[in-house]
Design a protein around this motif. Structure first.
Motif, mmCIF file in Angstrom:
data_model
loop_
_atom_site.group_PDB
_atom_site.id
_atom_site.type_symbol
_atom_site.label_atom_id
_atom_site.label_comp_id
_atom_site.label_asym_id
_atom_site.label_seq_id
_atom_site.Cartn_x
_atom_site.Cartn_y
_atom_site.Cartn_z
ATOM 1 N N PHE A 12 -4.723 -15.163 28.963
ATOM 2 C CA PHE A 12 -6.139 -14.978 28.641
ATOM 3 C C PHE A 12 -6.225 -13.941 27.526
ATOM 4 N N TRP A 13 -6.921 -14.290 26.446
ATOM 5 C CA TRP A 13 -6.945 -13.439 25.266
ATOM 6 C C TRP A 13 -8.274 -13.598 24.532
ATOM 7 N N ALA A 14 -8.445 -12.785 23.505
ATOM 8 C CA ALA A 14 -9.636 -12.874 22.653
ATOM 9 C C ALA A 14 -9.261 -12.440 21.242
ATOM 10 N N THR A 15 -9.916 -13.025 20.272
ATOM 11 C CA THR A 15 -9.631 -12.662 18.880
ATOM 12 C C THR A 15 -10.069 -11.237 18.579
ATOM 13 N N SER A 16 -10.989 -10.704 19.372
ATOM 14 C CA SER A 16 -11.480 -9.333 19.165
ATOM 15 C C SER A 16 -10.628 -8.291 19.890
ATOM 16 N N CYS A 17 -9.619 -8.719 20.616
ATOM 17 C CA CYS A 17 -8.756 -7.838 21.414
ATOM 18 C C CYS A 17 -7.539 -7.450 20.570
ATOM 19 N N THR A 18 -7.445 -6.169 20.204
ATOM 20 C CA THR A 18 -6.348 -5.737 19.331
ATOM 21 C C THR A 18 -4.980 -5.904 19.999
ATOM 22 N N THR A 19 -4.888 -5.648 21.296
ATOM 23 C CA THR A 19 -3.616 -5.831 21.992
ATOM 24 C C THR A 19 -3.235 -7.315 22.014
ATOM 25 N N CYS A 20 -4.226 -8.187 22.181
ATOM 26 C CA CYS A 20 -3.963 -9.631 22.176
ATOM 27 C C CYS A 20 -3.398 -10.066 20.824
ATOM 28 N N VAL A 21 -4.020 -9.596 19.764
ATOM 29 C CA VAL A 21 -3.581 -9.951 18.411
ATOM 30 C C VAL A 21 -2.172 -9.405 18.175
ATOM 31 N N LYS A 22 -1.917 -8.181 18.637
ATOM 32 C CA LYS A 22 -0.606 -7.538 18.475
ATOM 33 C C LYS A 22 0.485 -8.295 19.228
ATOM 34 N N GLU A 23 0.188 -8.746 20.451
ATOM 35 C CA GLU A 23 1.214 -9.400 21.268
ATOM 36 C C GLU A 23 1.422 -10.868 20.910
ATOM 37 N N MET A 24 0.497 -11.483 20.205
ATOM 38 C CA MET A 24 0.570 -12.928 19.957
ATOM 39 C C MET A 24 1.860 -13.364 19.258
ATOM 40 N N PRO A 25 2.382 -12.639 18.259
ATOM 41 C CA PRO A 25 3.673 -13.066 17.691
ATOM 42 C C PRO A 25 4.802 -13.065 18.734
ATOM 43 N N HIS A 26 4.777 -12.134 19.686
ATOM 44 C CA HIS A 26 5.773 -12.102 20.757
ATOM 45 C C HIS A 26 5.576 -13.281 21.711
ATOM 46 N N MET A 27 4.324 -13.671 21.936
ATOM 47 C CA MET A 27 4.048 -14.838 22.769
ATOM 48 C C MET A 27 4.592 -16.098 22.097
ATOM 49 N N VAL A 28 4.399 -16.188 20.775
ATOM 50 C CA VAL A 28 4.919 -17.331 20.024
ATOM 51 C C VAL A 28 6.445 -17.361 20.117
ATOM 52 N N GLU A 29 7.088 -16.214 19.928
ATOM 53 C CA GLU A 29 8.549 -16.134 20.028
ATOM 54 C C GLU A 29 9.029 -16.550 21.419
ATOM 55 N N THR A 30 8.330 -16.093 22.441
ATOM 56 C CA THR A 30 8.697 -16.435 23.814
ATOM 57 C C THR A 30 8.592 -17.935 24.024
ATOM 58 N N TYR A 31 7.501 -18.526 23.583
ATOM 59 C CA TYR A 31 7.316 -19.972 23.720
ATOM 60 C C TYR A 31 8.413 -20.727 22.965
ATOM 61 N N GLU A 32 8.657 -20.337 21.726
ATOM 62 C CA GLU A 32 9.668 -21.020 20.913
ATOM 63 C C GLU A 32 11.055 -20.914 21.553
ATOM 64 N N LYS A 33 11.333 -19.776 22.176
ATOM 65 C CA LYS A 33 12.640 -19.542 22.801
ATOM 66 C C LYS A 33 12.868 -20.432 24.024
ATOM 67 N N TYR A 34 11.802 -20.714 24.791
ATOM 68 C CA TYR A 34 11.969 -21.387 26.082
ATOM 69 C C TYR A 34 11.353 -22.776 26.197
ATOM 70 N N LYS A 35 10.631 -23.241 25.186
ATOM 71 C CA LYS A 35 9.951 -24.541 25.319
ATOM 72 C C LYS A 35 10.926 -25.689 25.543
ATOM 73 N N ALA A 36 12.091 -25.653 24.894
ATOM 74 C CA ALA A 36 13.065 -26.735 25.048
ATOM 75 C C ALA A 36 13.664 -26.773 26.451
ATOM 76 N N GLN A 37 13.541 -25.662 27.176
ATOM 77 C CA GLN A 37 14.076 -25.593 28.541
ATOM 78 C C GLN A 37 13.018 -25.962 29.582
ATOM 79 N N GLY A 38 11.816 -26.300 29.123
ATOM 80 C CA GLY A 38 10.795 -26.759 30.057
ATOM 81 C C GLY A 38 9.668 -25.779 30.318
#
Length: 170
Positions: free
Chosen positions: A62-88
């Protein structure tokens, strides 16, 4: 009964209380809560239910474009998804009710978010996930549809990755 024949009652009662508390503590530590049965509607119009995600490890953020922590963590969320998506692993980023849809769409497109992005336009999904009001809030759900971890704020990503790896391996 004499006093000496009842002397075992207090220690036995104390032991019973200790065992009961230990059992409750163990159950609450190791029990998991089922993820709510919700249907996410992506910004592309796709419908994805939590039920259809069974058999996969799922992160719901759960996130918002106005949330600075959300914006800051989003590249890490993308990296996490990219790292594990092929594993399900699946990932659903749920924009909060108050977030303007055009902001969410713009953020998603400019950052090229690779996972499902949904908008909780009525706030129903946040309510069903335990009345989420703070962003970011992320849930990790196991293959059986049980919530195994809730993060309020930015997760400790190395620890999160270890937990994801453990769940993917199970």
């Amino acid at each position: 009964m004499t006093t000496s024949s009842r002397s075992w009652i207090k220690p036995a009662a104390a032991a019973a209380v200790v065992l009961a508390l230990a059992g409750v503590g163990y159950a609450s530590f190791y029990s998991t809560t089922p993820a709510p049965d919700v249907t996410f509607i992506s910004i592309k119009g796709d419908k994805i239910s939590t039920d259809s995600l069974r058999g996969k490890v799922v992160m719901v953020n759960f996130w918002a474009t106005s949330c600075t922590t959300c914006v800051k963590e989003m590249p890490h969320m993308v990296e996490t998804y990219e790292k594990y998506k092929a594993q399900g692993m699946e990932f659903v980023a749920v924009a909060m009710q108050y977030d303007p849809p055009n902001y969410v769409l713009n953020f998603t497109e400019t950052r090229k978010l690779p996972f499902t992005v949904a908008i909780d336009s009525a706030g129903d999904i946040a309510r069903q996930f335990g009345d989420v009001t703070l962003t970011p809030t992320t849930f990790l759900i196991d293959k059986n549809g049980k919530i195994i971890k809730r993060y309020v704020g930015e997760p400790d990503f190395p620890a999160l990755h270890k937990l994801i790896e453990k769940e993917l391996a199970s």
